[in-house]
Design an enzyme around this catalytic site. Structure first.
Site, mmCIF file in Angstrom:
data_model
loop_
_atom_site.group_PDB
_atom_site.id
_atom_site.type_symbol
_atom_site.label_atom_id
_atom_site.label_comp_id
_atom_site.label_asym_id
_atom_site.label_seq_id
_atom_site.Cartn_x
_atom_site.Cartn_y
_atom_site.Cartn_z
ATOM 1 N N GLU A 1 -26.324 10.661 -14.366
ATOM 2 C CA GLU A 1 -27.242 10.987 -15.473
ATOM 3 C C GLU A 1 -28.658 11.219 -14.950
ATOM 4 O O GLU A 1 -29.371 12.102 -15.425
ATOM 5 C CB GLU A 1 -27.219 9.859 -16.516
ATOM 6 C CG GLU A 1 -25.885 9.823 -17.263
ATOM 7 C CD GLU A 1 -25.754 8.653 -18.210
ATOM 8 O OE1 GLU A 1 -25.923 7.500 -17.757
ATOM 9 O OE2 GLU A 1 -25.472 8.877 -19.398
ATOM 10 N N GLU B 1 -17.546 5.762 -16.724
ATOM 11 C CA GLU B 1 -17.810 4.722 -17.733
ATOM 12 C C GLU B 1 -16.568 4.331 -18.517
ATOM 13 O O GLU B 1 -16.397 3.166 -18.878
ATOM 14 C CB GLU B 1 -18.908 5.190 -18.703
ATOM 15 C CG GLU B 1 -20.313 5.168 -18.134
ATOM 16 C CD GLU B 1 -20.698 6.470 -17.453
ATOM 17 O OE1 GLU B 1 -19.795 7.272 -17.115
ATOM 18 O OE2 GLU B 1 -21.902 6.686 -17.244
#
Ligand code: 3HC
Length: 718
Positions: free
Chosen positions: A123, A143
């Protein structure tokens, strides 16, 4: 539950203290270079997040700086949020604010990627205006493996760059993907060929100042200088792009994701986030994403998956400091299904393998099995033909034990007969070096007894693979009474090289995994005699999350196999129904799939059907044994099976067969299809808490007696 509010204004993001040891900066020829150095994987701890924000803000206002590079020291670019901080109250600066600070920077920011750039690390890279990566690097949004979704703009920026289809695939699979797979996409601006073996150098003991500059660093600087030379200094922000989802079939994607998720929440939530936010601006999209991320972070599934991750790391740790010996040459005795599967693992991990069999015929059959395993890997796209050829070139075979003389490790996978194994190890000891590690793949036999029959008992260890050995991840490393610490350390290191999940256990019948599996099987069999139906038991367990129903598993592996192993043991007089359902099936020649009849009936296509005869046989058996009939709810079935595991787990801990509660969970997650998002049987016990576990065990003890439900100490539940 985290207490953060989102979104934060930039003004509200005031960071105390400006010194950071994990994030440093320097300026070279108008390039501001930010270096993150936070071993082992540069995770985004509070210190790293703080340092990053301060560094970007400082370089943004430095007139000497025109372009900024974010790079990492060590073995990887940022591998994600700091998992160690999960479960603690969230602290500022929050990751979404960090990535937004980077993206909002008025000067171009370049991310310089190598190793595994994952989750929050990816990210950060997506918020940078340019991404340069080493060709060996991998990226991913793992994730979902922790029961989460990307929580710092990952869903939003990835969807803008790759489109919803590829973004969804990456986010819902959690896969780590080679950056070369993205060449030609907008994800990377430049992929640098790995000319220098950078990772090895970076991971060496040399101080940073003495390391030669890596190719990646060099190319990142050249890229930055080019931007400066061309005055190409307007940052291109992914957040300002719109999503191209015109031709995407959201309904079809949803159907597939729900099907593949098999009870996992996070992939389904990821889908929802992408679908709901496709037309939103980046701020609204990130706010929606964060809300869902925080809900998942507070979920039981996420707690279980994070537990599983930590438990695996813990299981690999040994208390002793013994140094393993270097294993290069491995002898494998026995080329049957198990031996050939094990040989396949060793070859795939680039060990030299010497296969031994009793006859040339058996040797040829073993070699053919190994070659088939590799051919199947190639066919399924798991490895290339050339990689397979390289592995197979390390395989030699013989019927002469003398050819084991150079081996550092000799592992037997022959017939389960203790006398055969004792004889075999005597021969091995007579031809091998004194330091050769001797390993047995026995599933049940007494390794202490085998050790007592040879002159080097300290060299003998159990290495219990699970079938099919080249697929299943679990490896029980069995420490016998006299096994030396060095031999244990060696076996654990070999397990790591084989990419197995190794767990250290002690000697008892079935070791940890199969002993618990027997206890679980006993309870399932007992419930059958008490009136639970075959389909009901299997459905209750699979709906709860087990990979397969316990009775379908027995049909698959052959009911007679377990039956004959149990028949060699004394019958437990206190347990009149002990595996009597299986015995009834064997008597009726219902041995499982191989006879097209077991607990189920099988048609010519292998599809299972209800078997009315089984119900009758089991009812008659229960009548004869005087076992009272009852009705079961699915919940009753799951509870009985789960508590059988929990009770046996505590018994194993008491007997010192396993070191930690979490080791039991690792065994069940990797060897027996326990749902990872439920964390393992002992995690389940922890979630229920000491009082509830004690109460339920007391009830079962009251009903069935303390020989079957013995008193166990559950103090570890706190
Ligand atoms: N946070 C903290 N510690 C981490 C970590 C992380 N994200 N990832 C790995 N570590 C630690 C491990 O616990 C281990 O510690 P130990 O030495 O004390 O046991 C050490 O780093 C080395 O890890 P491995 O033994 O696994 O080393 P490998 O080289 O085999 O693998 C890896 C490295 C591929 C990075 C692997 O550790 C991994 O997959 N880690 C998980 C990465 C991950 O899930 N990231 C996403 C986090 S969630 C997130 O980012 C949310 C965001 O969207 C907001």
């Amino acid at each position: 539950m985290a207490t953060e509010n989102f979104p934060k204004t930039k003004e509200a993001l005031s960071i105390k203290g400006s010194q950071s040891t994990v994030v440093t900066l320097k300026v070279v020829k108008n390039i501001g270079i930010i270096t993150i150095d936070y071993a082992p994987v540069n995770a985004l701890s509070q210190a790293v997040r703080t340092g990053l924000v301060l560094a970007v803000e400082s370089l943004e206002t430095n007139d000497d700086v025109k372009v900024i590079i974010i790079r990492c020291q060590g073995k990887t670019f940022i591998a994600g949020a700091d998992i160690k901080e999960f479960g603690k109250p969230a602290t500022e600066p929050y990751l979404p604010d960090v990535v937004n600070t980077i993206e909002a920077c008025r000067k171009p920011v370049i991310a310089s990627l190598f190793g595994t750039t994952l989750g929050g690390g990816f990210e950060v890279a997506l918020a940078c205006h340019y991404r340069i990566a080493l060709s060996t690097a991998k990226v991913g949004m793992p994730e979902v493996n922790l029961g989460l979704i990307p929580g710092a703009g990952g869903t939003q920026r990835l969807m803008r760059i790759l489109g919803p289809e590829q973004a969804l695939e990456m986010i819902t699979s959690g896969r780590h993907i080679s950056v070369t797979k993205f060449s030609g996409s907008n994800l990377f601006d430049f992929i640098v060929e790995d000319k220098v073996v950078e990772n090895k150098l970076a991971a060496s003991e040399l101080p940073q100042s003495e390391l030669p500059e890596s190719e990646l660093d060099k190319q990142s600087k050249i890229f930055a200088l080019q931007l400066i030379r061309e005055n190409n200094l307007t940052p291109c922000r992914v957040g300002e792009m719109s999503v191209n989802s015109q031709d995407f079939d959201w309904q079809a994607a949803k159907f597939n994701i729900i099907k593949k998720a098999r009870g996992k929440q996070a992939p389904v939530v990821a889908f929802d986030v992408l679908e709901q936010t496709q037309k939103m601006n980046i701020n609204d999209g990130m706010a929606y994403e964060r809300e869902k991320f925080l809900q998942l972070r507070a979920s039981e599934q996420s707690a279980a998956l994070i537990h599983a991750f930590a438990a695996e790391k813990q299981a690999a740790k040994l208390s002793s400091k013994a140094q393993p010996i270097d294993v290069i040459n491995v002898g494998i005795i026995g080329g049957g299904n198990m031996g050939s599967g094990i040989a396949t693992c060793f070859l795939a991990a680039h060990f030299n393998v010497q296969l031994i069999e009793q006859s040339n015929e058996a040797l040829e059959a073993g070699l053919a099995r190994i070659r088939n395993n590799f051919a199947s890997n190639v066919k399924r796209g798991r490895m290339s033909q050339s990689a397979s050829d390289i592995c197979l070139a390390k395989l030699t075979a013989s019927i002469d034990y003398q050819s084991l003389s150079h081996c550092d490790l000799v592992l037997e996978a022959v017939f389960e007969n203790i006398d055969v194994k004792k004889e075999l190890f005597k021969k091995v000891v007579s031809v091998c070096k004194a330091e050769t590690v001797l390993a047995t793949n026995t599933s049940y036999l007494d390794i202490d007894e085998i050790a007592a029959s040879i002159s080097r008992p300290e060299q003998l260890v159990g290495m219990h693979f699970f079938s099919p050995a080249n697929i299943m991840k679990l490896l029980e490393i069995v420490k016998a009474d006299k096994t030396s610490e060095q031999v244990i350390a060696t076996a654990m290191q070999v397990g790591k090289k084989l990419k197995k999940v190794s767990v250290l256990v002690g000697v008892c019948f079935g070791f940890a995994g199969n002993r618990m599996y027997t206890r679980y099987g006993r309870e399932v069999q007992q419930m059958l005699l008490e009136g639970a139906k075959v389909e009901q038991i299997d459905n209750a367990m699979t709906n709860w999350g087990m990979a397969m129903g316990p009775l379908a598993v027995q049909d698959m592996s052959g009911i007679d196999i377990g039956h004959s192993a149990r028949s060699a043991q004394p019958f437990p007089a206190h347990d009149k129904g002990y595996f009597k359902a299986a015995a009834t099936m064997v008597e009726a020649n219902r041995l499982g799939r191989k006879t097209q009849a077991g607990f189920y009936q099988y048609d010519e296509n292998g599809k299972n059907h209800h078997a009315a005869e089984v119900e009758t046989l089991l009812f008659e058996e229960a009548q004869q044994l005087g076992i009272k009939q009852r009705t079961f709810s699915d919940e009753d079935i799951v509870q009985r099976a789960l508590f059988a595991l929990i009770c046996e787990g505590f018994a194993l801990l008491k007997a010192g067969i396993v070191q930690r509660m979490s080791d039991i969970d690792v065994i069940w997650l990797h060897g027996y299809g326990f749902p990872r998002y439920k964390g393992g049987p002992m995690f389940q016990a922890r979630q229920m808490g000491k009082a509830q576990v004690e109460q339920k065990l007391a009830e079962l003890r009251e009903e069935f007696g303390d020989e079957i439900w013995p008193v166990v100490n559950v103090d570890l539940l706190g």
